[in-house]
Design a protein around this motif. Sequence first.
Motif, PDB file in Angstrom:
ATOM      1  N   ASN A 131     137.868 -59.418  31.950  1.00 12.20           N
ATOM      2  CA  ASN A 131     136.902 -58.580  32.641  1.00 12.20           C
ATOM      3  C   ASN A 131     136.207 -59.431  33.711  1.00 12.20           C
ATOM      4  O   ASN A 131     135.543 -60.417  33.390  1.00 12.20           O
ATOM      5  N   ILE A 132     136.361 -59.030  34.966  1.00  8.80           N
ATOM      6  CA  ILE A 132     135.830 -59.877  36.054  1.00  8.80           C
ATOM      7  C   ILE A 132     134.302 -59.816  36.095  1.00  8.80           C
ATOM      8  O   ILE A 132     133.636 -60.772  36.460  1.00  8.80           O
ATOM      9  N   ARG A 133     133.746 -58.676  35.673  1.00  9.84           N
ATOM     10  CA  ARG A 133     132.277 -58.595  35.628  1.00  9.84           C
ATOM     11  C   ARG A 133     131.738 -59.661  34.677  1.00  9.84           C
ATOM     12  O   ARG A 133     130.747 -60.324  34.948  1.00  9.84           O
ATOM     13  N   GLU A 134     132.422 -59.839  33.544  1.00  7.20           N
ATOM     14  CA  GLU A 134     131.962 -60.845  32.575  1.00  7.20           C
ATOM     15  C   GLU A 134     132.257 -62.268  33.055  1.00  7.20           C
ATOM     16  O   GLU A 134     131.498 -63.193  32.775  1.00  7.20           O
ATOM     17  N   LEU A 135     133.331 -62.414  33.790  1.00  7.99           N
ATOM     18  CA  LEU A 135     133.659 -63.720  34.359  1.00  7.99           C
ATOM     19  C   LEU A 135     132.538 -64.156  35.308  1.00  7.99           C
ATOM     20  O   LEU A 135     132.018 -65.274  35.231  1.00  7.99           O
ATOM     21  N   GLU A 136     132.131 -63.231  36.167  1.00  9.50           N
ATOM     22  CA  GLU A 136     131.033 -63.527  37.099  1.00  9.50           C
ATOM     23  C   GLU A 136     129.737 -63.764  36.331  1.00  9.50           C
ATOM     24  O   GLU A 136     128.946 -64.641  36.676  1.00  9.50           O
ATOM     25  N   GLY A 137     129.532 -62.968  35.276  1.00 10.33           N
ATOM     26  CA  GLY A 137     128.306 -63.112  34.469  1.00 10.33           C
ATOM     27  C   GLY A 137     128.225 -64.497  33.851  1.00 10.33           C
ATOM     28  O   GLY A 137     127.155 -65.114  33.808  1.00 10.33           O
ATOM     29  N   ALA A 138     129.367 -65.026  33.400  1.00  8.00           N
ATOM     30  CA  ALA A 138     129.383 -66.349  32.771  1.00  8.00           C
ATOM     31  C   ALA A 138     128.990 -67.418  33.792  1.00  8.00           C
ATOM     32  O   ALA A 138     128.184 -68.316  33.499  1.00  8.00           O
ATOM     33  N   LEU A 139     129.520 -67.278  34.992  1.00 12.01           N
ATOM     34  CA  LEU A 139     129.212 -68.285  36.018  1.00 12.01           C
ATOM     35  C   LEU A 139     127.724 -68.216  36.404  1.00 12.01           C
ATOM     36  O   LEU A 139     127.044 -69.244  36.519  1.00 12.01           O
ATOM     37  N   THR A 140     127.230 -67.007  36.566  1.00 18.37           N
ATOM     38  CA  THR A 140     125.812 -66.849  36.932  1.00 18.37           C
ATOM     39  C   THR A 140     124.923 -67.461  35.861  1.00 18.37           C
ATOM     40  O   THR A 140     123.945 -68.140  36.143  1.00 18.37           O
ATOM     41  N   ARG A 141     125.308 -67.220  34.625  1.00 19.28           N
ATOM     42  CA  ARG A 141     124.481 -67.747  33.543  1.00 19.28           C
ATOM     43  C   ARG A 141     124.486 -69.284  33.550  1.00 19.28           C
ATOM     44  O   ARG A 141     123.459 -69.918  33.358  1.00 19.28           O
ATOM     45  N   LEU A 142     125.651 -69.858  33.787  1.00 18.88           N
ATOM     46  CA  LEU A 142     125.755 -71.323  33.824  1.00 18.88           C
ATOM     47  C   LEU A 142     124.868 -71.895  34.937  1.00 18.88           C
ATOM     48  O   LEU A 142     124.121 -72.859  34.723  1.00 18.88           O
ATOM     49  N   ILE A 143     124.941 -71.270  36.112  1.00 22.16           N
ATOM     50  CA  ILE A 143     124.156 -71.772  37.252  1.00 22.16           C
ATOM     51  C   ILE A 143     122.658 -71.689  36.939  1.00 22.16           C
ATOM     52  O   ILE A 143     121.898 -72.632  37.151  1.00 22.16           O
ATOM     53  N   LYS A 144     122.257 -70.573  36.369  1.00 17.42           N
ATOM     54  CA  LYS A 144     120.829 -70.391  36.042  1.00 17.42           C
ATOM     55  C   LYS A 144     120.377 -71.399  34.995  1.00 17.42           C
ATOM     56  O   LYS A 144     119.310 -71.997  35.073  1.00 17.42           O
ATOM     57  N   TYR A 145     121.219 -71.581  33.986  1.00 14.00           N
ATOM     58  CA  TYR A 145     120.876 -72.477  32.878  1.00 14.00           C
ATOM     59  C   TYR A 145     120.737 -73.915  33.384  1.00 14.00           C
ATOM     60  O   TYR A 145     119.767 -74.606  33.085  1.00 14.00           O
ATOM     61  N   ALA A 146     121.708 -74.344  34.195  1.00 13.04           N
ATOM     62  CA  ALA A 146     121.687 -75.725  34.702  1.00 13.04           C
ATOM     63  C   ALA A 146     120.448 -75.955  35.560  1.00 13.04           C
ATOM     64  O   ALA A 146     119.798 -76.998  35.474  1.00 13.04           O
ATOM     65  N   SER A 147     120.095 -74.942  36.351  1.00  5.86           N
ATOM     66  CA  SER A 147     118.940 -75.120  37.224  1.00  5.86           C
ATOM     67  C   SER A 147     117.646 -75.132  36.401  1.00  5.86           C
ATOM     68  O   SER A 147     116.769 -75.965  36.608  1.00  5.86           O
ATOM     69  N   MET A 148     117.566 -74.268  35.412  1.00  9.50           N
ATOM     70  CA  MET A 148     116.354 -74.190  34.585  1.00  9.50           C
ATOM     71  C   MET A 148     116.161 -75.466  33.756  1.00  9.50           C
ATOM     72  O   MET A 148     115.066 -75.991  33.641  1.00  9.50           O
ATOM     73  N   MET A 149     117.263 -75.977  33.200  1.00  6.62           N
ATOM     74  CA  MET A 149     117.163 -77.150  32.317  1.00  6.62           C
ATOM     75  C   MET A 149     117.292 -78.461  33.104  1.00  6.62           C
ATOM     76  O   MET A 149     117.307 -79.530  32.518  1.00  6.62           O
ATOM     77  N   ARG A 150     117.456 -78.334  34.438  1.00  4.69           N
ATOM     78  CA  ARG A 150     117.673 -79.513  35.290  1.00  4.69           C
ATOM     79  C   ARG A 150     118.837 -80.362  34.761  1.00  4.69           C
ATOM     80  O   ARG A 150     118.726 -81.572  34.560  1.00  4.69           O
ATOM     81  N   MET A 151     119.938 -79.718  34.462  1.00  8.33           N
ATOM     82  CA  MET A 151     121.122 -80.423  33.960  1.00  8.33           C
ATOM     83  C   MET A 151     122.234 -80.322  35.003  1.00  8.33           C
ATOM     84  O   MET A 151     122.272 -79.353  35.768  1.00  8.33           O
ATOM     85  N   PRO A 152     123.138 -81.306  35.037  1.00  7.56           N
ATOM     86  CA  PRO A 152     124.263 -81.205  35.976  1.00  7.56           C
ATOM     87  C   PRO A 152     125.214 -80.098  35.506  1.00  7.56           C
ATOM     88  O   PRO A 152     125.258 -79.791  34.309  1.00  7.56           O
TER      89      PRO A 152
END
Length: 478
Positions: free
Chosen positions: A342-363
């Motif tokens: 499901n491409i909607r979920e594929l995009e959702g996974a990437l968005t979540r990763l980007i948000k998480y990394a930025s929030m936690m200040r992680m690479p």
Amino acid sequence: MSVEQTAALAQEWQKVLEKTVGIIHEDAVKKWIAPMIPVALENKELILAVDTIFTKQYIEQRYLVLLGDAVQQALGAGYTFKIIVDPAIADAQKEPSAQKEAPAEKTETAEAEEESAPTQGSLPLASEGTHAPAPDDATTLNSKYTFDAFVMGRSNQFPYAMAKAVADAPGLPAHNPLFIYGGVGLGKTHLMHAVGHKILADHPEKRVLYIASMDFTNEFIRSIREKSMDAFREKYYNIDMLLIDDIQFFAGQEQTQTEFFQTFNKLRDSGKQIILTSDRQPQDVKDLEDRLISRFAGGAVVDIQPPEFETRVAILQKKAQTEQVDIPEDVVTYIASRVDSNIRELEGALTRLIKYASMMRMPIDETTCVAALGNYLHGEKGRRITMEMIERIVCTHFKVTSEDIRSTKRSNDIAYPRQIAMFLCHELTEVSWPTIGGFFNRDHSTVIHAHKKIQNLTESDGATKALIESLTIQIKGI
Ligand SMILES: Nc1ncnc2c1ncn2[C@@H]1O[C@H](COP(=O)(O)OP(=O)(O)OP(=O)(O)O)[C@@H](O)[C@H]1O
């Protein structure tokens, strides 16, 4: 429920809605997610009420994983949600303004329509975006859904080529209508919008109208109720291109089908292009009149398949480029190999990763990916975290044995790891307090006490907080 409990529940629901940002498209949140009514939060399960079985099915089909993800982010690991159909609750709690929109008095026709399709009778009214478009009005199209933004691969090569052909020569009988079908979140809507954009770019004077089938139904019912059928027909008969999404929801809507049949003929006979999407091919749509089936199948019928690995990688890379974020190749591969249907979920996974990394200040690397997407990906793959996995990781970390942890020993070097393990079992699994107790040879009140103690420590003691985070990453990455 007391007033305080209702307010607390509403607050929890608000938290979930806030977490949907970036995970579920805001239009979908507005239309489908936010109108759900939270009715209870029991045993880590949020119960949400909707008014029709149709709404429940629609949301579950499209947003089950993404909403589940938002629920966990907002309320904590192990939280889930369930949708129930309860028109009474959903109606009683609707905003007064929404209730004003409800029909005061139904015409016989509208009543008949609703009776013939009880699951769609009280759909939300057509959104404001579905007004008749002025020639230069592209507001019914999503600006992101263009051909440029669409990644072509083996799975969608043919529908892509057909959509391009339609965009270049709209109205040709060989591809009028263009019927695109396939599973959820595979790009059907994107492709039909892309055609619309291209037509408007080439011919700004054209009238292109995109509408979801249920909005068509609602608009039709409202026109009957308000005795404005002439305006309804004038709107639809005077467009140059009709894009109608998810026509499987016409199932059982006899009068809507009759009206749509007329609209369809009128447009097609005058060489106006129609594009339809559905989750199945025309002959498999249930409760659809034969004459519509044959009309729908009378042009080009194309199916869109789940993307193969290389296309998933390319979609993730394109999305990362759009977001202007560098994603290492191994991370892209990690996600693409786990979210595969499901491409909607594929995009959702990437968005979540980007948000998480930025929030936690992680690479953005594989470790962050596991931490951000652990449950999400496990949910997708159906993998479950078990108490054995948790015990094993905790024991390894503290260099103690399973026998120690389950024993009656109360010294701190054993009691603390045991409490940590109990805490994680509650946080990361669906298992009940008594079952966790049984696993560690304790009763449920000991587990509740341990959970509370560790919870307090994570708030007051940085080392415990860091330890819990690190163990969680390891457990989710098993
Ligand atoms: N080939 C692709 N390239 C880039 N993005 C894509 C592609 N296919 C789908 N998407 C994206 O995936 C998301 C879901 O696509 P879309 O809404 O078009 O799916 P759908 O098949 O219409 O789903 P549904 O059945 O739920 O209506 C959108 O954000 C869309 O842009």
